[in-house]
Design a protein around this motif. Structure first.
Motif, PDB file in Angstrom:
ATOM      1  N   LEU A   2       0.821  -1.215   0.000  1.00  0.00           N
ATOM      2  CA  LEU A   2       0.000   0.000   0.000  1.00  0.00           C
ATOM      3  C   LEU A   2       0.859   1.271   0.000  1.00  0.00           C
ATOM      4  N   LEU A   3       2.098   1.173   0.480  1.00  0.00           N
ATOM      5  CA  LEU A   3       2.962   2.361   0.541  1.00  0.00           C
ATOM      6  C   LEU A   3       3.673   2.644  -0.778  1.00  0.00           C
ATOM      7  N   ARG A   4       3.708   1.643  -1.680  1.00  0.00           N
ATOM      8  CA  ARG A   4       4.391   1.885  -2.952  1.00  0.00           C
ATOM      9  C   ARG A   4       3.497   2.758  -3.841  1.00  0.00           C
ATOM     10  N   ALA A   5       4.146   3.440  -4.805  1.00  0.00           N
ATOM     11  CA  ALA A   5       3.366   4.198  -5.794  1.00  0.00           C
ATOM     12  C   ALA A   5       2.944   3.233  -6.901  1.00  0.00           C
ATOM     13  N   PRO A   6       1.760   3.404  -7.509  1.00  0.00           N
ATOM     14  CA  PRO A   6       0.783   4.471  -7.270  1.00  0.00           C
ATOM     15  C   PRO A   6      -0.256   4.125  -6.192  1.00  0.00           C
ATOM     16  N   GLU A   7      -0.165   2.915  -5.605  1.00  0.00           N
ATOM     17  CA  GLU A   7      -1.210   2.512  -4.651  1.00  0.00           C
ATOM     18  C   GLU A   7      -1.328   3.492  -3.487  1.00  0.00           C
ATOM     19  N   ASN A   8      -0.197   4.136  -3.100  1.00  0.00           N
ATOM     20  CA  ASN A   8      -0.251   5.015  -1.925  1.00  0.00           C
ATOM     21  C   ASN A   8      -1.156   6.233  -2.130  1.00  0.00           C
ATOM     22  N   GLU A   9      -1.600   6.467  -3.371  1.00  0.00           N
ATOM     23  CA  GLU A   9      -2.579   7.552  -3.588  1.00  0.00           C
ATOM     24  C   GLU A   9      -3.905   7.256  -2.901  1.00  0.00           C
ATOM     25  N   LEU A  10      -4.120   5.986  -2.549  1.00  0.00           N
ATOM     26  CA  LEU A  10      -5.376   5.594  -1.894  1.00  0.00           C
ATOM     27  C   LEU A  10      -5.339   5.821  -0.387  1.00  0.00           C
ATOM     28  N   VAL A  11      -4.158   6.199   0.131  1.00  0.00           N
ATOM     29  CA  VAL A  11      -3.994   6.351   1.588  1.00  0.00           C
ATOM     30  C   VAL A  11      -4.333   7.788   1.982  1.00  0.00           C
ATOM     31  N   ASP A  12      -5.308   7.958   2.867  1.00  0.00           N
ATOM     32  CA  ASP A  12      -5.727   9.303   3.285  1.00  0.00           C
ATOM     33  C   ASP A  12      -4.960   9.795   4.500  1.00  0.00           C
ATOM     34  N   SER A  13      -4.547   8.880   5.370  1.00  0.00           N
ATOM     35  CA  SER A  13      -3.927   9.283   6.632  1.00  0.00           C
ATOM     36  C   SER A  13      -2.981   8.177   7.089  1.00  0.00           C
ATOM     37  N   VAL A  14      -1.872   8.571   7.708  1.00  0.00           N
ATOM     38  CA  VAL A  14      -0.906   7.583   8.220  1.00  0.00           C
ATOM     39  C   VAL A  14      -0.667   7.869   9.701  1.00  0.00           C
ATOM     40  N   ILE A  15      -0.787   6.842  10.530  1.00  0.00           N
ATOM     41  CA  ILE A  15      -0.559   6.990  11.971  1.00  0.00           C
ATOM     42  C   ILE A  15       0.345   5.836  12.408  1.00  0.00           C
ATOM     43  N   VAL A  16       1.584   6.183  12.782  1.00  0.00           N
ATOM     44  CA  VAL A  16       2.581   5.145  13.097  1.00  0.00           C
ATOM     45  C   VAL A  16       3.035   5.293  14.543  1.00  0.00           C
ATOM     46  N   THR A  17       2.934   4.216  15.298  1.00  0.00           N
ATOM     47  CA  THR A  17       3.492   4.182  16.654  1.00  0.00           C
ATOM     48  C   THR A  17       4.940   3.721  16.558  1.00  0.00           C
ATOM     49  N   ILE A  64       6.272   7.129  20.673  1.00  0.00           N
ATOM     50  CA  ILE A  64       5.867   8.369  20.029  1.00  0.00           C
ATOM     51  C   ILE A  64       5.000   7.996  18.834  1.00  0.00           C
ATOM     52  N   VAL A  65       3.933   8.788  18.621  1.00  0.00           N
ATOM     53  CA  VAL A  65       3.007   8.476  17.537  1.00  0.00           C
ATOM     54  C   VAL A  65       3.129   9.571  16.475  1.00  0.00           C
ATOM     55  N   LEU A  66       3.422   9.129  15.259  1.00  0.00           N
ATOM     56  CA  LEU A  66       3.620  10.017  14.111  1.00  0.00           C
ATOM     57  C   LEU A  66       2.357  10.004  13.259  1.00  0.00           C
ATOM     58  N   CYS A  67       1.810  11.204  12.998  1.00  0.00           N
ATOM     59  CA  CYS A  67       0.612  11.308  12.157  1.00  0.00           C
ATOM     60  C   CYS A  67       0.948  12.198  10.959  1.00  0.00           C
ATOM     61  N   GLY A  68       0.435  11.878   9.800  1.00  0.00           N
ATOM     62  CA  GLY A  68       0.641  12.726   8.633  1.00  0.00           C
ATOM     63  C   GLY A  68      -0.100  12.202   7.428  1.00  0.00           C
ATOM     64  N   LYS A  69       0.103  12.918   6.326  1.00  0.00           N
ATOM     65  CA  LYS A  69      -0.492  12.509   5.040  1.00  0.00           C
ATOM     66  C   LYS A  69       0.647  12.288   4.063  1.00  0.00           C
ATOM     67  N   ILE A  70       0.445  11.408   3.100  1.00  0.00           N
ATOM     68  CA  ILE A  70       1.487  11.177   2.104  1.00  0.00           C
ATOM     69  C   ILE A  70       1.560  12.377   1.168  1.00  0.00           C
ATOM     70  N   LEU A  71       2.774  12.900   1.005  1.00  0.00           N
ATOM     71  CA  LEU A  71       3.004  14.051   0.125  1.00  0.00           C
ATOM     72  C   LEU A  71       2.793  13.626  -1.328  1.00  0.00           C
ATOM     73  N   ARG A  72       1.919  14.344  -2.033  1.00  0.00           N
ATOM     74  CA  ARG A  72       1.638  13.981  -3.439  1.00  0.00           C
ATOM     75  C   ARG A  72       2.565  14.740  -4.369  1.00  0.00           C
TER      76      ARG A  72
END
Ligand code: NAD
Ligand code: HJL
Length: 251
Positions: A192-207, A243-251
């Motif tokens: 899911l993290l590879r391109a182009p599939e990662n365009e489907l990811v709206d939000s990322v939250i990593v512990t 620590i919890v990291l939240c963000g969006k994938i940069l397009r």
């Protein structure tokens, strides 16, 4: 099962990274990618080994995230390794619908599977198991699943025996599930993290847990199919010793 107390400050920290509570109808479900990793980007000590990374505070956060999604998705590797419950253990919270990607029909569950025990106890939902078109479904297992409110969903696969992520999301949408929290494991996250599939990811939250698991683990490191995958709009929230990291994938 004992419930987890929800710290009152938690929802406000994570709401901006979660599916909106009211939004116009969308063509596909809101997708949150979330997992716990070690400092050496491992999800577990080895394939098939359940490994606790999250401390109590970030574990509670994960259960809060579960309550905020209509569905929760894992690969069959995680189902086999962890026998997960996939419910929300915060008192009064709704549990998501579990979805297990099992294109080859490897998950030989019985009614002792934790997810089915929880469904029987009214503490969670039975899974929808996505299987490939060529799989011969065991009728006894189908009956067990359906008795608990779950089902098999048959999907087309590509030449590598994989589902296309757009098809997975379309099937989730057809089930009337407006959001999905993708929890792992390694193959699911990396695909899911590879391109182009990662365009489907709206939000990322990593512990991120303060530990090195060492070599031989299940590592998050997607195939490089384009530019490096970077997060933007990032927030870091310390929770206990994690620590919890939240963000969006940069397009
Ligand atoms: N730390 C965490 O947050 C976390 C989360 C989940 C799992 N885990 C760990 O990860 C390990 C499991 O990871 P893994 O990589 O072995 O298994 P996985 O859970 O990613 O499942 C892999 C299987 O899922 C299916 N699959 C994956 N992507 C697919 C796609 N696009 N289409 C169709 N099918 C697809 C395939 O059958 C594949 O063999 C376990 O040890 C588990 O404990 C850790
Ligand atoms: N947030 C998180 N921290 C961890 O340390 C860890 N190992 C997982 N792993 C996620 C994976 O999907 C597991 O299968 C479920 O965490 C099983 O847990 P439940 O029985 O559902 O509570 N997730």
């Amino acid at each position: 099962m004992s419930s987890l107390p929800l710290p009152p400050s938690l929802p406000a920290l994570f709401t901006p990274h979660l599916p909106p509570s009211s939004s116009p109808p969308s063509s596909r479900p809101f997708l949150t990618l979330t997992f716990a990793t070690s400092l050496d980007s491992s999800l577990s000590l080895a394939p098939g080994v359940r490994t606790t990374l999250s401390g109590p505070a970030s574990k509670t956060m994960t259960h809060y995230l579960r309550s905020q999604h209509a569905s929760i998705l894992i690969g069959v590797g995680t189902a086999l390794a962890d026998d997960p419950g996939l419910n929300c253990r915060i008192a009064g919270c709704a549990s998501p619908r579990p979805i297990v990607l099992d294109p080859r029909g490897r998950w030989g569950f019985t009614e002792d599977a934790k997810v089915l025990q929880l469904a029987r106890a009214g503490e969670g939902k039975a899974p929808f198991v996505f299987v490939g078109g060529g799989v011969e479904i065991d009728e006894g297992r189908r009956a067990v699943l359906e008795r608990h409110g779950g089902k098999y969903v048959v999907m087309g696969t590509d030449e590598r025996g994989r589902f296309a992520w757009v098809d997975v999301l379309a099937a989730i949408q057809r089930e009337g599930l407006g959001s999905v929290m993708v929890e792992g494991g390694g193959e699911v996250i990396n695909s899911l993290l590879r391109a182009p599939e990662n365009e489907l990811v709206d939000s990322v939250i990593v512990t991120i847990a303060p530990t090195w698991l060492g070599q031989g683990g299940v590592v998050v490191s997607p195939e490089r199919t384009g530019e490096p995958v970077r997060l933007t709009g990032v927030e870091w929230h310390p929770l206990g010793e994690d620590i919890v990291l939240c963000g969006k994938i940069l397009r």
